[in-house]
Design a protein around this motif. Sequence first.
Motif, PDB file in Angstrom:
ATOM      1  N   LEU A   1       0.824  -1.206   0.000  1.00 17.99           N
ATOM      2  CA  LEU A   1       0.000   0.000   0.000  1.00 17.99           C
ATOM      3  C   LEU A   1       0.861   1.261   0.000  1.00 17.99           C
ATOM      4  O   LEU A   1       0.557   2.225  -0.707  1.00 17.99           O
ATOM      5  CB  LEU A   1      -0.932   0.009   1.207  1.00 17.99           C
ATOM      6  N   LEU A   2       1.926   1.250   0.789  1.00 16.03           N
ATOM      7  CA  LEU A   2       2.806   2.423   0.849  1.00 16.03           C
ATOM      8  C   LEU A   2       3.497   2.669  -0.489  1.00 16.03           C
ATOM      9  O   LEU A   2       3.558   3.805  -0.974  1.00 16.03           O
ATOM     10  CB  LEU A   2       3.847   2.244   1.951  1.00 16.03           C
ATOM     11  N   VAL A   3       4.008   1.601  -1.106  1.00 13.62           N
ATOM     12  CA  VAL A   3       4.694   1.751  -2.390  1.00 13.62           C
ATOM     13  C   VAL A   3       3.721   2.213  -3.467  1.00 13.62           C
ATOM     14  O   VAL A   3       4.014   3.135  -4.245  1.00 13.62           O
ATOM     15  CB  VAL A   3       5.374   0.433  -2.804  1.00 13.62           C
ATOM     16  N   VAL A   4       2.553   1.598  -3.527  1.00 10.39           N
ATOM     17  CA  VAL A   4       1.552   1.982  -4.526  1.00 10.39           C
ATOM     18  C   VAL A   4       1.106   3.418  -4.306  1.00 10.39           C
ATOM     19  O   VAL A   4       0.905   4.174  -5.264  1.00 10.39           O
ATOM     20  CB  VAL A   4       0.354   1.008  -4.497  1.00 10.39           C
ATOM     21  N   GLU A   5       0.961   3.819  -3.043  1.00 10.05           N
ATOM     22  CA  GLU A   5       0.573   5.204  -2.741  1.00 10.05           C
ATOM     23  C   GLU A   5       1.621   6.186  -3.271  1.00 10.05           C
ATOM     24  O   GLU A   5       1.277   7.200  -3.903  1.00 10.05           O
ATOM     25  CB  GLU A   5       0.410   5.381  -1.235  1.00 10.05           C
ATOM     26  N   LEU A   6       2.879   5.902  -3.020  1.00 11.36           N
ATOM     27  CA  LEU A   6       3.949   6.782  -3.498  1.00 11.36           C
ATOM     28  C   LEU A   6       3.955   6.865  -5.021  1.00 11.36           C
ATOM     29  O   LEU A   6       4.134   7.954  -5.597  1.00 11.36           O
ATOM     30  CB  LEU A   6       5.298   6.279  -2.988  1.00 11.36           C
TER      31      LEU A   6
ATOM     32  N   LEU B   1       1.379   6.291  -7.030  1.00 11.07           N
ATOM     33  CA  LEU B   1       0.169   7.022  -7.415  1.00 11.07           C
ATOM     34  C   LEU B   1       0.411   8.527  -7.359  1.00 11.07           C
ATOM     35  O   LEU B   1       0.051   9.264  -8.287  1.00 11.07           O
ATOM     36  CB  LEU B   1      -0.984   6.644  -6.488  1.00 11.07           C
ATOM     37  N   LEU B   2       1.003   8.975  -6.267  1.00 15.91           N
ATOM     38  CA  LEU B   2       1.290  10.398  -6.126  1.00 15.91           C
ATOM     39  C   LEU B   2       2.295  10.856  -7.176  1.00 15.91           C
ATOM     40  O   LEU B   2       2.156  11.947  -7.749  1.00 15.91           O
ATOM     41  CB  LEU B   2       1.824  10.688  -4.724  1.00 15.91           C
TER      42      LEU B   2
ATOM     43  N   ALA C   1      -3.492   1.441 -12.763  1.00 21.47           N
ATOM     44  CA  ALA C   1      -2.246   0.756 -12.427  1.00 21.47           C
ATOM     45  C   ALA C   1      -2.251   0.281 -10.978  1.00 21.47           C
ATOM     46  O   ALA C   1      -1.747  -0.804 -10.661  1.00 21.47           O
ATOM     47  CB  ALA C   1      -1.064   1.695 -12.672  1.00 21.47           C
ATOM     48  N   ALA C   2      -2.832   1.084 -10.085  1.00 16.66           N
ATOM     49  CA  ALA C   2      -2.911   0.702  -8.677  1.00 16.66           C
ATOM     50  C   ALA C   2      -3.807  -0.517  -8.488  1.00 16.66           C
ATOM     51  O   ALA C   2      -3.481  -1.436  -7.723  1.00 16.66           O
ATOM     52  CB  ALA C   2      -3.427   1.875  -7.851  1.00 16.66           C
ATOM     53  N   VAL C   3      -4.950  -0.518  -9.173  1.00 17.90           N
ATOM     54  CA  VAL C   3      -5.838  -1.685  -9.111  1.00 17.90           C
ATOM     55  C   VAL C   3      -5.103  -2.934  -9.574  1.00 17.90           C
ATOM     56  O   VAL C   3      -5.175  -3.998  -8.945  1.00 17.90           O
ATOM     57  CB  VAL C   3      -7.096  -1.444  -9.973  1.00 17.90           C
TER      58      VAL C   3
ATOM     59  N   TRP D   1       3.997  -0.309 -12.541  1.00 18.71           N
ATOM     60  CA  TRP D   1       4.403   0.232 -13.838  1.00 18.71           C
ATOM     61  C   TRP D   1       4.030  -0.694 -14.980  1.00 18.71           C
ATOM     62  O   TRP D   1       3.744  -0.236 -16.092  1.00 18.71           O
ATOM     63  CB  TRP D   1       5.905   0.523 -13.843  1.00 18.71           C
ATOM     64  N   ARG D   2       3.993  -2.004 -14.720  1.00 17.03           N
ATOM     65  CA  ARG D   2       3.502  -2.920 -15.748  1.00 17.03           C
ATOM     66  C   ARG D   2       2.031  -2.639 -16.044  1.00 17.03           C
ATOM     67  O   ARG D   2       1.622  -2.576 -17.203  1.00 17.03           O
ATOM     68  CB  ARG D   2       3.670  -4.370 -15.302  1.00 17.03           C
ATOM     69  N   GLY D   3       1.249  -2.469 -14.970  1.00 14.16           N
ATOM     70  CA  GLY D   3      -0.161  -2.158 -15.156  1.00 14.16           C
ATOM     71  C   GLY D   3      -0.367  -0.811 -15.821  1.00 14.16           C
ATOM     72  O   GLY D   3      -1.274  -0.652 -16.646  1.00 14.16           O
TER      73      GLY D   3
END
Length: 228
Positions: free
Chosen positions: A25-30, A32-33, A69-71, A91-93
């Motif tokens: 969650l932390l990595v995806v949040e970063l 996303l931002l 991408a987050a999903v 990044w693949r997504g």
Amino acid sequence: MAGDATGRRFGSGPLSRAAALVYSLLVVELLLLLATVPGLAGLVLLERDAANVPLAALCLLPLGPALSAAVYALRRRQRELTDLSPARLFWRGYRANAAGALKIWVPWLLGMTVIGVNLGNFSAAGVPGWWAVLLVVIAVIATLWVTNALVITSLFVFRAVDVAKLAAYALGRFPGATVANLCLLVVAAGVVLVASEAVLALLASVFTAVLGRQARPMNTEVEERFTQ
């Protein structure tokens, strides 16, 4: 042999899984931002005025591919603590789904812009009060639809028109998920009203994870009925 067995068990307990989820969650949040920071910065700086609705929509344009991408990343994240790679999955997504997400996201943003401008200038339009209620209902349904559409286009390969149809079908087919998504939207709107868009952005990965969990029945049916 004992060392191998210990290695296989590592990361399988509830504490390890919770830590892996928090890390993802932390990595995806970063990420996303990072993917949306120019638009989000502009959105935070904009005054809440009807004249700024088109600019707000423009600022939100990068959010669609980033959410997709987050999903993708949170759905396909590795569960083993020793094999976490949320950044690679994100990044693949993003590369795989950006074009498809924009085909869904852009029409929704255009529709929301029209509705927002009309509601912002409602008193000058001289139309009946029920028209405002109708516009709000349309906006809510459209937002519930686009959440389904983003999830579908993030995880499956369909034409945009088929994604649109499946997303609309899922609204009635899975009423429990639709109501849950509506509650999630209410919470998101409350965060914006009480705090700011910036606070909602900081919680984006958590909201995305909840959305993905609520979409599981829809994803299962799409996979079983429409991908065979």
